[in-house]
Scaffold this motif. Structure first.
Motif, PDB file in Angstrom:
ATOM      1  N   UNK A 156      -1.303   3.523   7.705  1.00 39.95           N
ATOM      2  CA  UNK A 156      -1.151   3.476   6.224  1.00 39.95           C
ATOM      3  C   UNK A 156      -2.358   3.402   5.404  1.00 39.95           C
ATOM      4  N   UNK A 157      -3.188   2.685   5.919  1.00 43.43           N
ATOM      5  CA  UNK A 157      -4.595   2.380   5.151  1.00 43.43           C
ATOM      6  C   UNK A 157      -5.571   2.484   6.298  1.00 43.43           C
ATOM      7  N   UNK A 158      -6.819   3.174   5.734  1.00 46.36           N
ATOM      8  CA  UNK A 158      -7.642   3.671   6.823  1.00 46.36           C
ATOM      9  C   UNK A 158      -8.460   2.367   7.302  1.00 46.36           C
ATOM     10  N   UNK A 212      -8.414  -0.858  -0.010  1.00 48.35           N
ATOM     11  CA  UNK A 212      -8.906   0.432   0.136  1.00 48.35           C
ATOM     12  C   UNK A 212      -8.021   1.381  -0.596  1.00 48.35           C
ATOM     13  N   UNK A 213      -6.943   1.697  -0.155  1.00 43.63           N
ATOM     14  CA  UNK A 213      -5.989   2.722  -0.781  1.00 43.63           C
ATOM     15  C   UNK A 213      -5.527   2.477  -1.924  1.00 43.63           C
ATOM     16  N   UNK A 216      -2.380   9.921  -5.232  1.00 42.25           N
ATOM     17  CA  UNK A 216      -3.555  10.895  -5.824  1.00 42.25           C
ATOM     18  C   UNK A 216      -4.914  10.938  -4.639  1.00 42.25           C
ATOM     19  N   UNK A 217      -5.065   9.804  -3.927  1.00 42.95           N
ATOM     20  CA  UNK A 217      -6.051   9.757  -3.040  1.00 42.95           C
ATOM     21  C   UNK A 217      -5.741   9.983  -1.578  1.00 42.95           C
ATOM     22  N   UNK A 218      -4.379   9.694  -1.195  1.00 37.79           N
ATOM     23  CA  UNK A 218      -3.875   9.970  -0.148  1.00 37.79           C
ATOM     24  C   UNK A 218      -2.403  10.096  -0.271  1.00 37.79           C
ATOM     25  N   UNK A 223       0.743  -1.110  -0.133  1.00 36.48           N
ATOM     26  CA  UNK A 223      -0.103   0.072   0.066  1.00 36.48           C
ATOM     27  C   UNK A 223       0.906   1.434  -0.084  1.00 36.48           C
ATOM     28  N   UNK A 224       1.887   1.149   0.916  1.00 30.61           N
ATOM     29  CA  UNK A 224       2.934   2.261   0.849  1.00 30.61           C
ATOM     30  C   UNK A 224       3.488   2.982  -0.378  1.00 30.61           C
ATOM     31  N   UNK A 225       3.860   1.679  -1.042  1.00 29.19           N
ATOM     32  CA  UNK A 225       4.341   1.851  -2.485  1.00 29.19           C
ATOM     33  C   UNK A 225       3.556   2.412  -3.615  1.00 29.19           C
ATOM     34  N   UNK A 226       2.360   1.936  -3.442  1.00 26.07           N
ATOM     35  CA  UNK A 226       1.212   2.410  -4.579  1.00 26.07           C
ATOM     36  C   UNK A 226       0.966   3.964  -3.941  1.00 26.07           C
ATOM     37  N   UNK A 227       0.718   4.116  -2.939  1.00 29.51           N
ATOM     38  CA  UNK A 227       0.403   5.522  -2.709  1.00 29.51           C
ATOM     39  C   UNK A 227       1.363   6.390  -2.658  1.00 29.51           C
TER      40      UNK A 227
END
Length: 398
Positions: free
Chosen positions: A137-139, A297-298, A111-113, A102-106
């Protein structure tokens, strides 16, 4: 009332199916009901589906209801060490993959977080970030801290001895604590009593006791009481998920209906109405639910936001859900299973060392979490056979 005979009975495949349904409810809520992945109100994109998706957050309540059932089953006949091994080996392998992914994608597409700092990511690896006000890291990880507090409460039961009587006492004490906590002014009590979510965990425990020992008016009374208490925080949950304005204008009856339906389905599973449902694919459905929940989610929102102007909205949503489910299966197959086995074996060796170096006698047994004799005279080995159900993998019950 007599105890149920401890012989093999059908796998609770329906429970795996319910778990996947709950996960997909949450997925649809995030992808179809929220504005963040689309940049504007998705009601203009999905005018009909949006009306259903905006209640998908109730999948979390269903998760907590199932968790009460499953964890009660998991602790039966186990020591505190056994319980700790089962939870750590189950929760952390997929979680440790979901966080960096998730951290790498974000980080790649903020764009969303966004990631505030890598120190937050590192702290998230402990799963205790909510306890020290570190950003998730993810809600969706907020629910994991709720589950951890439930495990702490169940660990107390394990220390006292997991028996029918002790679990009923536990349900009663927790019910009183959750009902009084908001008015007593003790933050620590409110934090662990979790009045918003306690009714679902407690009802799940009562449903498992029905499954194990048979239903009776006392257990149904506990379930009904928890169903009534669960209504107290409906407006709070609607406001926290949909915003105060939407919560004031939306009807509450769909929320109440979904909660009642969740109770009804788990109750039907408890009394054996779904025992004939033995579709093999449901075990896979249950297995991918946890990693799907962790990553959807993220990562999914970011993909939708990034490609929202390149693909038709329905195609994009279906494609992202399919990608998330395939990724979840890969995490389960190539991370959860081998890593979970390694963690279990490693922790068991460590616990064996503790037991080997702990003095014998009542105090020593208490320190290593050895259970007292079962009040029904059932051998520990037989009891452990009834505790094989772990989140997402299904089991046979006795």
């Amino acid at each position: 009332m007599s105890q149920r005979r401890l012989t093999a009975s059908p796998r609770l495949a329906a429970l795996d199916g319910l778990r996947l349904v709950a996960a997909l409810m949450v997925v649809f809520y995030h992808y179809v009901a929220l504005s963040r992945p689309w940049g504007h109100n998705p009601a203009t994109i999905f005018p009909t589906l949006h009306k259903f998706a905006e209640f998908g957050w109730l999948g979390v309540e269903v998760f907590f209801l199932v968790s009460g059932f499953v964890i009660c089953m998991s602790v039966w006949g186990r020591t505190l060490g056994d319980f700790a091994v089962s939870r750590v080996s189950r929760l952390f392998p997929a979680y440790w993959v979901a966080i960096p992914l998730t951290a790498l994608v974000v980080k790649k597409w903020p764009e969303v977080t966004s990631i505030r700092g890598w120190d937050d990511v590192i702290v998230n690896l402990t799963m205790l970030q909510a306890g020290n006000n570190t950003k998730n890291v993810d809600d969706v990880y907020w629910t994991l801290f709720v589950e951890l507090k439930f495990y702490v409460l169940m660990a107390i039961v394990v220390l006292c001895g997991v028996t029918y009587r002790n679990l009923l006492i536990f349900c009663g004490v927790w019910t009183v604590a959750a009902a009084l906590a908001p008015s007593l002014g003790f933050p620590a009590l409110a934090a662990f009593a979790m009045p918003q979510y306690a009714p679902f965990f407690i009802a799940g425990i009562a449903f498992y006791l029905m499954r194990r020992f048979g239903s009776n008016p006392l257990l149904w009374g506990i379930v009904l009481f928890q169903l009534l208490l669960s209504q107290r925080y409906i407006h709070y949950r609607m406001a926290s998920n949909l915003g105060h304005v939407a919560a004031e204008h939306l009807p509450t009856w769909p929320v109440r209906l979904i909660i009642v339906a969740g109770f009804a389905v788990v109750g039907a599973i408890a009394v054996g109405l779904f025992d004939k449902v033995q579709w093999k694919w449901l075990s896979t459905a249950g297995a991918i639910t946890y990693p799907l929940y962790l990553i959807h989610m993220f990562i999914g929102m970011t993909l939708i936001h990034h490609f929202r102007n390149r693909l038709p909205a329905p195609v994009l949503v279906v494609s992202v859900i399919a990608l998330m489910m395939v990724t979840a299966w890969l995490i389960h197959r190539f991370v959860e299973r081998p890593a979970g086995l390694w963690i279990r074996n490693s922790m068991k060796r460590g616990i064996a060392d503790v037991r080997r170096h702990t003095p014998a006698g009542p105090a020593g047994r208490a320190r290593v979490g050895v259970q007292p004799p079962n009040p029904y005279g059932v051998p520990v080995e037989a009891e452990r056979g009834a505790a094989l159900l772990e989140d997402g993998v299904g089991s046979r019950v006795h």
